[in-house]
Structures are given as structure tokens and as C-alpha cells.
Design a protein around this motif. Sequence first.
Motif, PDB file in Angstrom:
ATOM      1  N   GLU A  18      21.441  32.926  56.272  1.00 26.62           N
ATOM      2  CA  GLU A  18      21.463  31.964  57.529  1.00 26.62           C
ATOM      3  C   GLU A  18      20.387  30.814  57.012  1.00 26.62           C
ATOM      4  O   GLU A  18      20.371  29.823  57.856  1.00 26.62           O
ATOM      5  N   HIS A  66      17.735  25.204  62.370  1.00 24.01           N
ATOM      6  CA  HIS A  66      19.214  25.646  62.352  1.00 24.01           C
ATOM      7  C   HIS A  66      20.135  24.785  63.131  1.00 24.01           C
ATOM      8  O   HIS A  66      21.134  24.687  62.659  1.00 24.01           O
ATOM      9  N   GLU A  70      20.993  23.548  58.971  1.00 22.62           N
ATOM     10  CA  GLU A  70      21.910  24.637  58.572  1.00 22.62           C
ATOM     11  C   GLU A  70      23.042  24.530  59.464  1.00 22.62           C
ATOM     12  O   GLU A  70      24.392  25.067  59.187  1.00 22.62           O
ATOM     13  N   ASN A  72      23.796  26.112  62.445  1.00 25.72           N
ATOM     14  CA  ASN A  72      23.855  27.432  62.799  1.00 25.72           C
ATOM     15  C   ASN A  72      22.943  27.596  64.118  1.00 25.72           C
ATOM     16  O   ASN A  72      22.025  27.412  64.658  1.00 25.72           O
TER      17      ASN A  72
END
Length: 108
Positions: A18, A66, A70, A72
Motif C-alpha cells: 500500500e 494515500h 497512491e 488508496n
Amino acid sequence: MADKISSYDEFWPYYLREHSKVSCRRLHYFGTTLALFCLIAAIALKTPWLILLALVAGYGPAWVAHFFVEKNRPATFTYPLWSLYSDFRMYFYWIGGRLPAELKKAGI
């Protein structure tokens, strides 16, 4: 991730995946460093409100990473304690030069 992770040994590689992008990890390192400075200052200056600042300083850059890097959902939302522990584990593995081997084991 469809299945609930039931052990930390399963969580750690998931956590690293992640955080697969270098820029995401850099924002985490920045936030963790700020949070540690805030905690040290809170103790040294006997100023408890700096503990709240440590939370914002630590989680702010991480969540930006995030949502915008990313793209996510932060693991903190589902696994708060494992995620907090892993933030520091990743940080200190990075400082100690051990992170590349862990990333490789996680398939990154």
C-alpha cells in the motif's frame, strides 16, 4: 483487499504494498519525523497540546500521500494499531537501510 487480515505477519507485506510509490513513503517519513519532533518537544517543554500536533503532523502528510499519490485508502482506517506500528517500523527500517529487502519480499 477483500479478505480481512487476521495476523500482523499478513499485514506487514500488505502495508508495504500500500506504500509502493517512493513519493508516498517520503511523505510518510516527513510526517513521522515531524510527529517525533512534536512528541520530543511536548516532553521537553512539558506542553501536552503538542501531542495533538504530533497526530496532525504525522497523519496529515501520510493521508495526503494515500489520497493523492497512491490513490488508496489508508490502512489506518481498518487496522489502526498495526498501521501505526508499521509506520514506525517502515520509518526505522528506512533509516537503518533494511527497507529495500522488506519491499522486495513484499513484491515491490
